[in-house]
Design an enzyme around this catalytic site. Structure first.
Site, PDB file in Angstrom:
ATOM      1  N   CYS A  87       0.932  -1.323  -0.091  1.00 52.16           N
ATOM      2  CA  CYS A  87       0.059  -0.011  -0.102  1.00 52.16           C
ATOM      3  C   CYS A  87       0.724   1.151   0.160  1.00 52.16           C
ATOM      4  O   CYS A  87       2.153   1.160  -0.042  1.00 52.16           O
ATOM      5  CB  CYS A  87      -0.820  -0.198   1.412  1.00 52.16           C
ATOM      6  SG  CYS A  87      -1.684  -1.587   1.541  1.00 52.16           S
TER       7      CYS A  87
ATOM      8  N   ARG B 293       1.490   1.905  -5.893  1.00 54.59           N
ATOM      9  CA  ARG B 293       1.496   0.913  -4.953  1.00 54.59           C
ATOM     10  C   ARG B 293       0.433   0.064  -4.555  1.00 54.59           C
ATOM     11  O   ARG B 293       0.371  -1.237  -4.150  1.00 54.59           O
ATOM     12  CB  ARG B 293       2.288   1.377  -3.549  1.00 54.59           C
ATOM     13  CG  ARG B 293       3.557   2.407  -3.660  1.00 54.59           C
ATOM     14  CD  ARG B 293       3.986   2.807  -2.548  1.00 54.59           C
ATOM     15  NE  ARG B 293       4.295   1.804  -1.468  1.00 54.59           N
ATOM     16  CZ  ARG B 293       5.557   1.012  -1.641  1.00 54.59           C
ATOM     17  NH1 ARG B 293       6.214   1.446  -2.320  1.00 54.59           N
ATOM     18  NH2 ARG B 293       5.623   0.259  -0.655  1.00 54.59           N
TER      19      ARG B 293
ATOM     20  N   TRP C 146      -3.715  -1.827  -1.204  1.00 52.91           N
ATOM     21  CA  TRP C 146      -3.919  -3.009  -1.965  1.00 52.91           C
ATOM     22  C   TRP C 146      -4.144  -4.088  -1.296  1.00 52.91           C
ATOM     23  O   TRP C 146      -3.617  -4.634  -0.403  1.00 52.91           O
ATOM     24  CB  TRP C 146      -2.430  -3.351  -2.683  1.00 52.91           C
ATOM     25  CG  TRP C 146      -2.277  -4.128  -3.719  1.00 52.91           C
ATOM     26  CD1 TRP C 146      -2.623  -4.004  -5.028  1.00 52.91           C
ATOM     27  CD2 TRP C 146      -2.116  -5.528  -3.837  1.00 52.91           C
ATOM     28  NE1 TRP C 146      -2.354  -4.936  -5.757  1.00 52.91           N
ATOM     29  CE2 TRP C 146      -2.168  -5.934  -5.275  1.00 52.91           C
ATOM     30  CE3 TRP C 146      -1.863  -6.653  -2.754  1.00 52.91           C
ATOM     31  CZ2 TRP C 146      -2.035  -7.454  -5.478  1.00 52.91           C
ATOM     32  CZ3 TRP C 146      -1.770  -7.884  -3.212  1.00 52.91           C
ATOM     33  CH2 TRP C 146      -1.802  -8.223  -4.426  1.00 52.91           C
TER      34      TRP C 146
ATOM     35  N   ASN D 157       1.148  -0.533   6.174  1.00 50.55           N
ATOM     36  CA  ASN D 157       1.491  -1.309   4.876  1.00 50.55           C
ATOM     37  C   ASN D 157       2.047  -2.681   5.436  1.00 50.55           C
ATOM     38  O   ASN D 157       2.970  -2.599   6.342  1.00 50.55           O
ATOM     39  CB  ASN D 157       2.096  -0.347   4.261  1.00 50.55           C
ATOM     40  CG  ASN D 157       2.874  -1.147   2.988  1.00 50.55           C
ATOM     41  OD1 ASN D 157       2.214  -2.395   2.399  1.00 50.55           O
ATOM     42  ND2 ASN D 157       3.891  -0.933   2.567  1.00 50.55           N
ATOM     43  N   GLY D 158       1.630  -3.888   4.796  1.00 55.33           N
ATOM     44  CA  GLY D 158       2.205  -5.008   5.430  1.00 55.33           C
ATOM     45  C   GLY D 158       1.202  -5.954   5.886  1.00 55.33           C
ATOM     46  O   GLY D 158      -0.183  -6.004   5.595  1.00 55.33           O
TER      47      GLY D 158
ATOM     48  N   GLU E 134      11.525 -12.020 -20.453  1.00 57.30           N
ATOM     49  CA  GLU E 134      10.931 -10.579 -20.208  1.00 57.30           C
ATOM     50  C   GLU E 134      10.013  -9.998 -21.198  1.00 57.30           C
ATOM     51  O   GLU E 134       8.889  -9.311 -20.604  1.00 57.30           O
ATOM     52  CB  GLU E 134      12.391  -9.770 -20.195  1.00 57.30           C
ATOM     53  CG  GLU E 134      12.110  -8.174 -19.764  1.00 57.30           C
ATOM     54  CD  GLU E 134      11.318  -8.012 -18.458  1.00 57.30           C
ATOM     55  OE1 GLU E 134      10.826  -7.009 -18.009  1.00 57.30           O
ATOM     56  OE2 GLU E 134      11.501  -9.051 -17.700  1.00 57.30           O
TER      57      GLU E 134
ATOM     58  N   LYS F 276       6.233  -8.856 -19.795  1.00 54.70           N
ATOM     59  CA  LYS F 276       5.737  -7.515 -20.043  1.00 54.70           C
ATOM     60  C   LYS F 276       4.312  -7.361 -20.610  1.00 54.70           C
ATOM     61  O   LYS F 276       3.373  -6.864 -20.363  1.00 54.70           O
ATOM     62  CB  LYS F 276       6.751  -6.600 -20.994  1.00 54.70           C
ATOM     63  CG  LYS F 276       8.039  -6.096 -20.328  1.00 54.70           C
ATOM     64  CD  LYS F 276       7.943  -5.174 -19.282  1.00 54.70           C
ATOM     65  CE  LYS F 276       7.844  -5.808 -17.787  1.00 54.70           C
ATOM     66  NZ  LYS F 276       8.899  -5.943 -16.959  1.00 54.70           N
TER      67      LYS F 276
ATOM     68  N   GLU G  64       1.886  -8.586 -18.157  1.00 55.89           N
ATOM     69  CA  GLU G  64       1.566  -7.818 -16.930  1.00 55.89           C
ATOM     70  C   GLU G  64       0.643  -6.662 -17.316  1.00 55.89           C
ATOM     71  O   GLU G  64       0.002  -6.194 -16.487  1.00 55.89           O
ATOM     72  CB  GLU G  64       2.936  -7.006 -16.611  1.00 55.89           C
ATOM     73  CG  GLU G  64       3.872  -7.783 -15.927  1.00 55.89           C
ATOM     74  CD  GLU G  64       5.068  -6.848 -15.321  1.00 55.89           C
ATOM     75  OE1 GLU G  64       4.800  -6.245 -14.033  1.00 55.89           O
ATOM     76  OE2 GLU G  64       5.832  -6.823 -16.000  1.00 55.89           O
TER      77      GLU G  64
ATOM     78  N   HIS H 283      10.059 -30.067 -28.201  1.00 55.39           N
ATOM     79  CA  HIS H 283       9.560 -31.007 -26.869  1.00 55.39           C
ATOM     80  C   HIS H 283       8.486 -30.399 -26.324  1.00 55.39           C
ATOM     81  O   HIS H 283       8.241 -30.676 -24.913  1.00 55.39           O
ATOM     82  CB  HIS H 283      10.845 -30.798 -25.861  1.00 55.39           C
ATOM     83  CG  HIS H 283      12.233 -31.006 -26.397  1.00 55.39           C
ATOM     84  ND1 HIS H 283      12.573 -32.306 -27.074  1.00 55.39           N
ATOM     85  CD2 HIS H 283      13.303 -30.182 -26.687  1.00 55.39           C
ATOM     86  CE1 HIS H 283      13.813 -31.986 -27.391  1.00 55.39           C
ATOM     87  NE2 HIS H 283      14.304 -30.742 -27.276  1.00 55.39           N
TER      88      HIS H 283
ATOM     89  N   LYS I 174       3.647  -1.980  -7.434  1.00 62.69           N
ATOM     90  CA  LYS I 174       5.363  -1.915  -8.130  1.00 62.69           C
ATOM     91  C   LYS I 174       6.134  -2.496  -7.118  1.00 62.69           C
ATOM     92  O   LYS I 174       6.992  -3.272  -7.596  1.00 62.69           O
ATOM     93  CB  LYS I 174       5.532  -0.300  -8.111  1.00 62.69           C
ATOM     94  CG  LYS I 174       6.965   0.094  -8.572  1.00 62.69           C
ATOM     95  CD  LYS I 174       7.220  -0.299  -9.789  1.00 62.69           C
ATOM     96  CE  LYS I 174       8.548  -0.109 -10.417  1.00 62.69           C
ATOM     97  NZ  LYS I 174       8.885  -0.707 -11.552  1.00 62.69           N
TER      98      LYS I 174
HETATM   99  C1  AGP Z   1       8.426  -6.270 -13.443  1.00 66.59           C
HETATM  100  O1  AGP Z   1       7.616  -5.473 -14.427  1.00 66.59           O
HETATM  101  C2  AGP Z   1       7.364  -6.589 -12.170  1.00 66.59           C
HETATM  102  N1  AGP Z   1       6.974  -5.063 -11.577  1.00 66.59           N
HETATM  103  C3  AGP Z   1       7.767  -7.234 -11.040  1.00 66.59           C
HETATM  104  O2  AGP Z   1       8.118  -8.588 -11.620  1.00 66.59           O
HETATM  105  C4  AGP Z   1       9.089  -6.754 -10.543  1.00 66.59           C
HETATM  106  O3  AGP Z   1      10.184  -7.190 -11.409  1.00 66.59           O
HETATM  107  C5  AGP Z   1       9.520  -7.818  -9.062  1.00 66.59           C
HETATM  108  O4  AGP Z   1       8.291  -7.395  -8.384  1.00 66.59           O
HETATM  109  C6  AGP Z   1      10.603  -7.449  -8.471  1.00 66.59           C
HETATM  110  O5  AGP Z   1      10.740  -6.073  -8.196  1.00 66.59           O
HETATM  111  P1  AGP Z   1      12.173  -5.394  -7.651  1.00 66.59           P
HETATM  112  O6  AGP Z   1      13.053  -5.553  -8.791  1.00 66.59           O
HETATM  113  O7  AGP Z   1      11.890  -3.965  -6.964  1.00 66.59           O
HETATM  114  O8  AGP Z   1      12.745  -6.379  -6.462  1.00 66.59           O
END
Ligand code: AGP
Length: 616
Positions: free
Chosen positions: A2, A27, A74, A100-101, A482, A486, A489, A505, A611
């Site tokens: 959060c 967040r 969140w 937060n947590g 990657e 993307k 996500e 395979h 994030k």
């Molecule tokens: C990537 O686009 C994502 N936001 C997520 O996979 C991110 O890379 C992952 O949570 C790791 O975050 P960090 O590099 O801040 O540890």
């Protein structure tokens, strides 16, 4: 995951808190709230949904006060409803808490407090904090918080205010980040630095086990037992503009276009072309220490794990040292076999990812030397490390990581060169060639960005597809992973990254005329094994074509063969095999962005994501 923001001073707190929450919305954004104290009374407004809903509510039911707390949520415990939105209060609505947590023992605490007569009104874990503080409150807020902390278990960063001990914010941290900012006569607390930048660059990162008491013009720091601690403020060099969109429609697009600068910033002061050396002095390891590492263990989550996987190819190829790569969430519960002389490298953009930090603590307890590659100065990972290699991407706001990934690859490449040099597996000449090629990257990245319009056209023909496959070999395989991440996500399309050699395979069965297959098929004409791999990928392209698959290829400029064999061909400038990933990932980032836009997705705040993943 959060966002928390608090303000105390002589201005009206509500607009300042709302502005702070706006820059923290990445967040978490399923509900929000704000509370202030005025004339000894608590005023509180909350609502489900985005921050804009809260703004609307405050417009019709305004609030005023010179100190207050805000929260953008969140949800982890309790549905994203108005009732469960933060801030939360005690029985008499005199104490207010944002958190937060996760409070792991909240059910036990709730049962105890209920038996003592406390009335709970929400499904959240957070509410127990407000009632615990109430239980121990005797007129002094920080003493009550200290007592409450003795009973809390879990990961938490929370802030509290009270109408009965006014003009004070008390904030504590054990896990997720909490940053305090100071300006003459005012004080701020936030979950992240960008939210503080419009007000100050003087910030204090709370350590785990620390509490800060923020009063107008005075900030005190203490540990969880109440013992005073010295204030350790950091001066942040990022300017507030960096944390804004700069004319781009989305933070993600802005950050994709910032990659040339981010990579050149990350190189600044670390390359000596005269002496053919990489300068990682800021890490602080001696030559003997660098030379002592016989193994490397790379740890990361999500995109950072992908850069770790690419780092493995770089370090094994240039330094000839064995490398293992682990997901943070797996390493922390795995029973790894400690190898002597292992350098553990933790890769984390935010520096606050719970799984990465837990793995880091485990590696440290196993006696490994820890180097962290992170983008946030002062973040928790830096405080658990023996050495820090900062990527200098600037604030990354878009949930989908882009520029941070490019700078992580750059940092890992420099690390590979450093280990290669001290272990004598690279000649000075090879080092010189590698360093000069590194310096060409920012310009080459500018060139790749010119593909954007072309990628928009390609996206128009592919955005209705519901499945994608991304393929690559060698150091290009992590880039395929990657690219798939993307797209997943931000466009919610099912996409898989796969080593191209594994097609036969199993995945070959997926191919038909509706499946776009994205190939990373670049080549380094000066490297025989790159040539061999390239030939194999070209064969894979033809195999997919023979099954009517839709081919989109990222190859190097002027590669007619790939252009002919593909339905869509995106050329990047030539470079060395191990540096091509930094160029070839950009078209995949833009492809995901353009497809997500065409599908009407919220690119900067994709559903179900956040994030910085600060809880397990
Ligand atoms: C990537 O686009 C994502 N936001 C997520 O996979 C991110 O890379 C992952 O949570 C790791 O975050 P960090 O590099 O801040 O540890």
């Amino acid at each position: 995951m959060c966002g928390i923001f608090g303000y105390i001073g002589n201005r009206d707190a509500v607009p300042i808190v709302l502005e702070g929450l706006k820059s923290l919305e990445y967040r978490g954004y399923d509900s929000a709230g704000v509370a202030v104290v005025k004339n000894g009374e608590v005023g509180l407004r909350r609502c489900s949904g985005k921050l804009s809903n809260l703004k609307g509510l405050l417009a019709s039911q305004p609030l005023e006060g010179n100190y207050g707390l805000g929260h953008t949520r969140w949800a982890t415990h309790g549905r994203p409803t108005e009732e469960n939105a933060h801030p939360h209060r005690d029985c008499k609505s005199r104490i207010v808490v944002v958190h937060n947590g996760i409070i792991e023992n909240y059910l036990t605490l709730k049962r105890g407090l209920t038996s003592e007569g406390h009335q709970f009104t929400t499904e959240t874990d957070t509410e127990v904090i407000a009632h615990l503080i109430e239980k121990y409150f005797d007129g002094n807020l920080e003493s009550a918080v200290i007592e409450a902390l003795k009973e809390l278990r879990g990961l938490f960063a929370f802030s509290a205010i009270s109408a009965d001990d006014p003009q004070k914010i008390v904030t504590g941290r054990d896990g997720p980040p909490s940053v305090v900012g100071r300006v003459e006569g005012e004080g701020f607390v936030a979950s992240d630095v960008p939210a503080l930048l419009p007000h100050t660059r003087d910030v204090l990162f709370l350590d785990d086990g620390e509490i800060a008491v923020i009063e107008p013009g005075r900030i005190r720091l203490m540990d969880f037992s109440g013992k005073e601690r010295e204030l350790h403020f950091n001066r942040i060099t990022w300017d507030p503009v960096q944390a804004e969109k700069g004319g781009f429609k989305h933070f993600m697009l802005k950050e994709i276009y910032e990659q040339p600068t981010a990579v050149s910033e990350t190189l600044v002061g670390r390359l000596s072309l005269d002496s053919n050396e990489v300068r990682l002095d800021d890490v602080g390891f001696s030559v003997e220490e660098w030379r002592s590492f016989k193994n490397v263990c790379l740890i990361g989550c999500g995109t950072s794990w992908h850069s770790g996987l690419a780092g493995k190819y770089m370090i094994e190829s240039l330094a000839r040292i064995p490398v293992q790569v682990d997901y943070g969430s797996e390493f922390r519960y795995r029973n790894p076999v400690p190898q002597p002389d292992t350098l553990c490298v933790v890769i984390t953009q935010s520096g606050e990812t719970a799984d990465a930090l837990a793995a880091q603590r485990k590696a440290r307890d196993m006696g490994m030397k820890i180097l962290t590659i992170t983008n946030v100065v002062g973040s928790m990972t830096t405080r658990l490390a023996d050495g820090v290699l900062h990527t200098r991407a600037g604030p990354e706001i878009g949930v989908a990581s882009t520029k941070a990934f490019a700078t992580q690859l750059t940092a890992l490449y420099m690390l590979a060169l450093q280990l290669g040099r001290v272990h004598g597996s690279m000649t000075l000449e090879q080092l010189g060639a590698a360093l000069s090629e590194l310096t060409t990257l920012p310009h080459k990245l500018e060139k790749v960005l010119e593909l954007d319009a072309r990628i928009e056209t390609v996206a128009k023909s592919l955005f209705r597809s519901n499945d994608f496959l991304f393929l690559g070999r060698g150091v290009h395989f992590p880039i395929a992973l990657e690219g798939a991440l993307k797209l997943k996500e931000i466009s919610y399309i099912h996409a898989e990254g796969y080593p191209a050699g594994e097609m036969k395979h199993g995945p070959n069965a997926l191919i038909d005329g509706n499946l776009p297959v994205v190939f990373v098929v670049t080549q380094d004409k000066d490297l025989p094994e790159s040539q061999q791999r390239y030939e194999k990928v070209l064969n894979n392209i033809r195999e997919v074509k023979s099954r009517d698959g839709i081919i989109l290829s990222v190859g190097i400029e002027g590669d007619e063969e790939v252009a002919e064999a593909s339905d869509h061909y995106l050329p990047v400038p030539a470079s060395s095999d191990l540096l091509l990933p930094i160029l070839e990932v950009v078209p995949l980032q833009l492809l995901a962005y353009r497809i997500a836009i065409l599908r009407g997705c919220d690119v900067d705040q994709p559903r179900n994501l956040a994030k910085s993943v600060t809880v397990e």
